[in-house]
Design an enzyme around this catalytic site. Structure first.
Site, PDB file in Angstrom:
ATOM      1  N   HIS A 232       3.098  -3.617   6.424  1.00 28.29           N
ATOM      2  CA  HIS A 232       2.037  -2.624   6.251  1.00 28.29           C
ATOM      3  C   HIS A 232       2.065  -1.609   7.384  1.00 28.29           C
ATOM      4  O   HIS A 232       2.960  -1.629   8.232  1.00 28.29           O
ATOM      5  CB  HIS A 232       0.676  -3.328   6.195  1.00 28.29           C
ATOM      6  CG  HIS A 232       0.442  -4.119   4.952  1.00 28.29           C
ATOM      7  ND1 HIS A 232      -0.400  -3.710   3.951  1.00 28.29           N
ATOM      8  CD2 HIS A 232       0.959  -5.310   4.538  1.00 28.29           C
ATOM      9  CE1 HIS A 232      -0.402  -4.613   2.973  1.00 28.29           C
ATOM     10  NE2 HIS A 232       0.412  -5.591   3.314  1.00 28.29           N
TER      11      HIS A 232
ATOM     12  N   GLU B 167       1.766  -5.354  10.620  1.00 30.94           N
ATOM     13  CA  GLU B 167       1.299  -3.977  10.736  1.00 30.94           C
ATOM     14  C   GLU B 167       2.246  -3.273  11.705  1.00 30.94           C
ATOM     15  O   GLU B 167       2.378  -3.678  12.866  1.00 30.94           O
ATOM     16  CB  GLU B 167      -0.133  -3.935  11.251  1.00 30.94           C
ATOM     17  CG  GLU B 167      -1.147  -4.653  10.360  1.00 30.94           C
ATOM     18  CD  GLU B 167      -1.538  -3.853   9.136  1.00 30.94           C
ATOM     19  OE1 GLU B 167      -1.214  -2.645   9.093  1.00 30.94           O
ATOM     20  OE2 GLU B 167      -2.190  -4.413   8.234  1.00 30.94           O
TER      21      GLU B 167
ATOM     22  N   HIS C 271       0.874  -1.173   0.000  1.00 28.18           N
ATOM     23  CA  HIS C 271       0.000   0.000   0.000  1.00 28.18           C
ATOM     24  C   HIS C 271       0.910   1.221   0.000  1.00 28.18           C
ATOM     25  O   HIS C 271       1.701   1.422   0.933  1.00 28.18           O
ATOM     26  CB  HIS C 271      -0.920  -0.007   1.214  1.00 28.18           C
ATOM     27  CG  HIS C 271      -1.963  -1.075   1.166  1.00 28.18           C
ATOM     28  ND1 HIS C 271      -2.440  -1.735   2.281  1.00 28.18           N
ATOM     29  CD2 HIS C 271      -2.631  -1.618   0.105  1.00 28.18           C
ATOM     30  CE1 HIS C 271      -3.352  -2.613   1.921  1.00 28.18           C
ATOM     31  NE2 HIS C 271      -3.486  -2.564   0.598  1.00 28.18           N
TER      32      HIS C 271
ATOM     33  N   GLU D 141       1.575   3.455   3.026  1.00 27.82           N
ATOM     34  CA  GLU D 141       2.058   2.815   4.250  1.00 27.82           C
ATOM     35  C   GLU D 141       3.567   2.624   4.081  1.00 27.82           C
ATOM     36  O   GLU D 141       4.034   1.656   3.488  1.00 27.82           O
ATOM     37  CB  GLU D 141       1.320   1.508   4.486  1.00 27.82           C
ATOM     38  CG  GLU D 141      -0.175   1.729   4.689  1.00 27.82           C
ATOM     39  CD  GLU D 141      -1.001   0.451   4.733  1.00 27.82           C
ATOM     40  OE1 GLU D 141      -0.414  -0.645   4.837  1.00 27.82           O
ATOM     41  OE2 GLU D 141      -2.250   0.555   4.665  1.00 27.82           O
TER      42      GLU D 141
END
Length: 463
Positions: A221, A317, A91, A94
């Site tokens: 991410h 994440e 992404h 990110e």
């Protein structure tokens, strides 16, 4: 002799200082041009253990998709040395993972040259692939617009979310389960249609996955702080709160914890989440979550790796803020450094070995390795098989315990062994070789062997 010793120490000290100087890393957000310049600088300093390469497709806007590889023999798969990969910036907005992977590349080279025994051993035992950015176009848009919006730059330049763009192999797997079909791996050959056209960035990564026999990987991410593991897609279609158990759930939990527990505070139960009730619970769970229990995701890269190849992948994440400012990047590196390195070491858990023709000693590719957990009389099949690769070597990630391992191939008699896995830190996986006795031609015609044809042909789907 004393004079020469002093000169030698001086030269060694000068060399170390020179390496540190030439590999100085600037904590900032590197442009797409600066990204490749950083990788080239690493390669120039560590030419014997690195290689830079570009994927087969470029981004929509024509930006190359670069990787750097660390290995004793860059550019070659070596038998019994597992393949590992990190992919970041899928992404585009990110961005922390992008900078961490660049810093990791610098660190691996720097530590290798400075005589760090752990890093030298890791590079000697593993082939490591680092991809700082899968979505350079999205990164450019996010950066040009200030890096403040939660969505701008997330997709590629065709406005497609790359982490929803992979073939949905979960639905094939779940259908096989319902219909008692035993085919549980390398499911790409069963795809007959796609929900949407594959993007060039997706095509490039799929070709990478099919070309290199990865054992372990993670995609990086931002937006929360948690290690996420398969399955990402729910069996029922529920959008949240459904724990979607993968056959290797125990191993995936271990892999997620191997990152979260080595991160400075990902698993700290006292820390706050990222603003919602689910996020607040992650730290209390050890900093990990099952993907579908968090939220349902179709067409993700994580599950695609697991169901299309031998690769076990999780999703990391890395923080609440998707585009953190320059001044926190050094701090973020310190928070993640040990976790990034420790996760690579997990490529060496479980077992590995050679599968070969007992008569000719030639390696056997595409043999199927099936595992049953027999710890304390459990007798539970792990319904996800892996296969031997083109050189006859195989790798099977497992947590400590006792297992019955069975190897089958359509042209050979099956063979089983009982193994005890202990997983010692900084050590290679337990080696378990299998010599298989060939079937007679008549037996092959009768279908005595278990037939499973693995196909890497998917060009008709992505052309």
């Amino acid at each position: 002799m004393v004079r020469y010793a002093r000169i030698s120490r001086f030269v060694s000290l000068f060399f170390v200082l020179f390496v540190r100087e030439t590999l100085q890393f600037q904590y900032k957000h590197h442009s797409n041009e600066e990204l490749i310049e950083t990788l080239e600088e690493v390669h120039q300093n560590c030419p014997n253990v690195t290689r830079i390469y570009e994927l087969s497709e470029r981004s929509v806007r024509g930006v190359p998709l670069w990787l750097i590889e660390f290995a004793n023999m860059p550019g070659h798969h070596e038998r019994l040395k597992p393949e590992f990969k990190y992919i970041a910036n899928m992404h585009g907005n990110e961005v922390l993972g992008r900078e961490l992977i660049l810093r990791l590349a610098v660190y691996l080279c720097e530590a290798y040259l400075n005589g760090d025994k752990e890093i030298q051993s890791l590079i000697s035992m593993t082939r490591i692939h680092l991809m700082p950015s899968m979505n350079p176009d999205g990164w450019q848009l996010a950066t040009d617009t200030g890096g403040k919006d939660y969505l701008i730059g997330r997709t590629n330049n065709n406005s497609i979310d790359l982490n929803r763009n992979f073939p949905d192999l979960d639905r094939i797997m779940f259908s096989n389960e319902l219909n008692h079909i035993h085919h549980n791996h390398h499911l790409l050959q069963d795809v007959s249609s796609l929900r949407q056209p594959l993007q060039p960035e997706t095509k490039a990564v799929i070709r990478l996955i099919m070309a290199i026999p990865f054992v372990l990987s993670a995609n990086l991410h931002g937006g929360d702080l948690v290690a996420n593991y398969p399955y990402d897609e729910s069996r029922s279609g529920a959008q949240q709160d459904e724990y979607s158990v993968a056959p290797d759930d125990e191993t995936f939990r271990h892999l997620a914890l191997s990152y979260s527990l080595y991160h400075v505070d990902m698993a700290d139960p006292k820390r706050k989440g990222c603003g919602d009730s689910r996020s607040d619970q992650f730290a209390k769970q050890g900093g990990i979550t099952n993907g579908a229990q968090w939220y349902n995701l179709q067409g993700g890269m994580q599950d695609f790796n697991y169901l299309s190849s031998n690769d076990f992948e999780i999703t990391l994440e890395l923080g609440c803020e998707k585009y953190p400012p320059n001044h926190v990047l050094m701090h973020e590196w310190k928070r993640n450094k040990n976790a990034l390195v420790n996760f690579i070491w997990q490529s060496h858990i479980g077992i590995k070995g050679m599968i070969y023709n007992l008569k000719t000693k030639e390696p056997i590719s595409n043999a199927i390795i099936h595992v049953r957990n027999v710890t304390n009389g459990l007798h539970k099949d792990i319904k996800h098989d892996v296969t031997s690769v083109h050189d006859g070597d195989y790798y099977r990630l497992l947590t400590p315990g006792q297992y019955k391992v069975t190897v089958t191939h359509e042209k050979f008699y099956p063979r089983s062994k009982i193994v005890v896995v202990k997983n010692s830190l900084y050590m290679p996986a337990l080696r378990v070789d299998f010599g298989l006795r060939p079937l007679s031609p008549l037996r092959i015609q009768e279908g005595y062997g278990y037939s499973m044809q693995i196909s890497n042909s998917f060009e008709s789907l992505i052309s």
